[in-house]
Motif scaffolding. Structure first.
Motif, mmCIF file in Angstrom:
data_model
loop_
_atom_site.group_PDB
_atom_site.id
_atom_site.type_symbol
_atom_site.label_atom_id
_atom_site.label_comp_id
_atom_site.label_asym_id
_atom_site.label_seq_id
_atom_site.Cartn_x
_atom_site.Cartn_y
_atom_site.Cartn_z
ATOM 1 N N TYR A 3 0.395 -1.098 0.060
ATOM 2 C CA TYR A 3 0.362 -0.006 -0.186
ATOM 3 C C TYR A 3 0.748 1.534 0.209
ATOM 4 O O TYR A 3 1.720 0.771 0.392
ATOM 5 C CB TYR A 3 -1.095 -0.026 1.252
ATOM 6 C CG TYR A 3 -1.603 1.188 1.183
ATOM 7 C CD1 TYR A 3 -2.512 1.290 0.633
ATOM 8 C CD2 TYR A 3 -1.763 1.849 2.916
ATOM 9 C CE1 TYR A 3 -3.759 2.430 0.914
ATOM 10 C CE2 TYR A 3 -2.428 3.709 2.621
ATOM 11 C CZ TYR A 3 -2.854 3.442 1.641
ATOM 12 O OH TYR A 3 -4.024 4.389 1.781
ATOM 13 N N ARG A 5 0.927 5.497 -0.538
ATOM 14 C CA ARG A 5 0.481 7.072 -0.334
ATOM 15 C C ARG A 5 1.381 7.756 -0.807
ATOM 16 O O ARG A 5 2.483 7.816 0.340
ATOM 17 C CB ARG A 5 -1.132 7.302 0.403
ATOM 18 C CG ARG A 5 -0.451 7.360 1.863
ATOM 19 C CD ARG A 5 -1.578 7.256 2.557
ATOM 20 N NE ARG A 5 -2.582 8.054 1.812
ATOM 21 C CZ ARG A 5 -3.336 8.435 1.678
ATOM 22 N NH1 ARG A 5 -4.328 7.674 2.013
ATOM 23 N NH2 ARG A 5 -4.642 9.341 2.026
ATOM 24 N N HIS A 31 -0.753 7.496 10.104
ATOM 25 C CA HIS A 31 -1.860 8.091 9.052
ATOM 26 C C HIS A 31 -2.471 6.802 7.788
ATOM 27 O O HIS A 31 -3.144 6.455 7.225
ATOM 28 C CB HIS A 31 -1.360 9.129 8.091
ATOM 29 C CG HIS A 31 -1.881 9.468 7.353
ATOM 30 N ND1 HIS A 31 -2.974 10.506 7.843
ATOM 31 C CD2 HIS A 31 -1.236 9.395 5.653
ATOM 32 C CE1 HIS A 31 -3.286 11.082 6.160
ATOM 33 N NE2 HIS A 31 -2.318 10.485 4.492
ATOM 34 N N MET A 32 -0.637 6.037 7.475
ATOM 35 C CA MET A 32 -0.983 5.040 6.642
ATOM 36 C C MET A 32 -1.674 4.265 7.307
ATOM 37 O O MET A 32 -2.610 3.813 6.242
ATOM 38 C CB MET A 32 0.705 4.645 6.415
ATOM 39 C CG MET A 32 2.142 5.665 5.558
ATOM 40 S SD MET A 32 1.382 6.532 4.113
ATOM 41 C CE MET A 32 1.533 4.416 3.234
ATOM 42 N N GLU A 34 -4.198 3.654 8.852
ATOM 43 C CA GLU A 34 -5.687 4.433 9.477
ATOM 44 C C GLU A 34 -5.961 4.460 7.846
ATOM 45 O O GLU A 34 -7.349 3.503 7.830
ATOM 46 C CB GLU A 34 -5.624 5.723 9.641
ATOM 47 C CG GLU A 34 -7.175 5.970 10.219
ATOM 48 C CD GLU A 34 -7.473 7.513 10.716
ATOM 49 O OE1 GLU A 34 -8.378 7.901 10.803
ATOM 50 O OE2 GLU A 34 -6.579 7.655 11.293
ATOM 51 N N ASN A 35 -5.589 4.994 6.990
ATOM 52 C CA ASN A 35 -5.768 5.000 5.451
ATOM 53 C C ASN A 35 -5.777 3.930 4.915
ATOM 54 O O ASN A 35 -6.849 3.370 3.770
ATOM 55 C CB ASN A 35 -5.003 5.772 4.697
ATOM 56 C CG ASN A 35 -5.225 7.418 5.254
ATOM 57 O OD1 ASN A 35 -6.773 7.542 4.649
ATOM 58 N ND2 ASN A 35 -4.669 8.059 6.218
ATOM 59 N N LEU A 38 -8.955 2.123 5.728
ATOM 60 C CA LEU A 38 -10.092 2.493 5.299
ATOM 61 C C LEU A 38 -10.283 2.183 3.660
ATOM 62 O O LEU A 38 -11.289 1.781 3.198
ATOM 63 C CB LEU A 38 -10.266 3.804 5.403
ATOM 64 C CG LEU A 38 -11.267 4.501 4.577
ATOM 65 C CD1 LEU A 38 -12.846 4.601 5.620
ATOM 66 C CD2 LEU A 38 -10.604 6.447 4.519
ATOM 67 N N GLU A 39 -8.398 2.611 2.693
ATOM 68 C CA GLU A 39 -9.533 2.996 1.706
ATOM 69 C C GLU A 39 -9.122 1.151 0.995
ATOM 70 O O GLU A 39 -9.246 0.541 0.236
ATOM 71 C CB GLU A 39 -8.193 3.249 1.114
ATOM 72 C CG GLU A 39 -8.362 4.842 1.262
ATOM 73 C CD GLU A 39 -7.165 5.774 0.635
ATOM 74 O OE1 GLU A 39 -5.878 4.973 0.056
ATOM 75 O OE2 GLU A 39 -7.012 6.461 1.395
ATOM 76 N N GLY A 44 -13.358 1.380 7.924
ATOM 77 C CA GLY A 44 -12.520 2.720 8.586
ATOM 78 C C GLY A 44 -12.273 2.727 9.722
ATOM 79 O O GLY A 44 -13.565 2.069 10.978
#
Length: 129
Positions: A3, A5, A31-32, A34-35, A38-39, A44
């Motif tokens: 993953y 971002r 942040h990584m 959590e996202n 979610l994604e 989430g």
């Protein structure tokens, strides 16, 4: 699978010297995670909390390789390094600047470690390094 971002380094991340203040990296690692949930996992943190579930961090280890500065855009990656019955350890990297290992434990309504739900386990297994 990995993953990824991009996280831009903003003023709020930096100390007076204009480099990332090291505790902010812990926020970026979270942040990584959590996202990713979610994604990719499709679960989430908001709905998790509303259902009385959670995924607290129980261990965090970080190595700081070189500074990141205001205005940089760091490409981050996350892989599932270890998947246990109730826990998972993620290897999270912010390019060549920082490397972290964070372990989370799945908690159900009674706030005790619980086995990963089947659908979540399948997705986590697919991202296992």
């Amino acid at each position: 699978m990995t993953y990824s971002r991009t996280i831009p380094i903003e003023f709020c991340h930096c100390d007076p010297a204009g480099i990332v203040f090291y505790p902010r990296y812990a926020e970026m690692v979270n942040h990584m995670v959590e996202n990713f949930f979610l994604e990719v996992v499709g679960h989430g943190f908001g709905p998790m909390m509303a259902a009385g579930q959670g995924m607290p961090t129980v261990a965090l280890e970080m190595a700081f390789r070189k500074p990141a500065r205001l205005g940089d855009r760091l490409d981050w990656t996350l892989v599932v390094e270890h998947l246990g019955r109730t826990s998972a350890r993620f290897l999270v990297r912010g390019e060549d600047r920082v490397e972290a290992r964070t372990t989370v434990v799945w908690m159900d309504r009674d706030f005790t470690p619980s086995p990963w739900p089947d659908a979540m386990r399948q997705t986590l297994e697919a991202h296992h390094a």
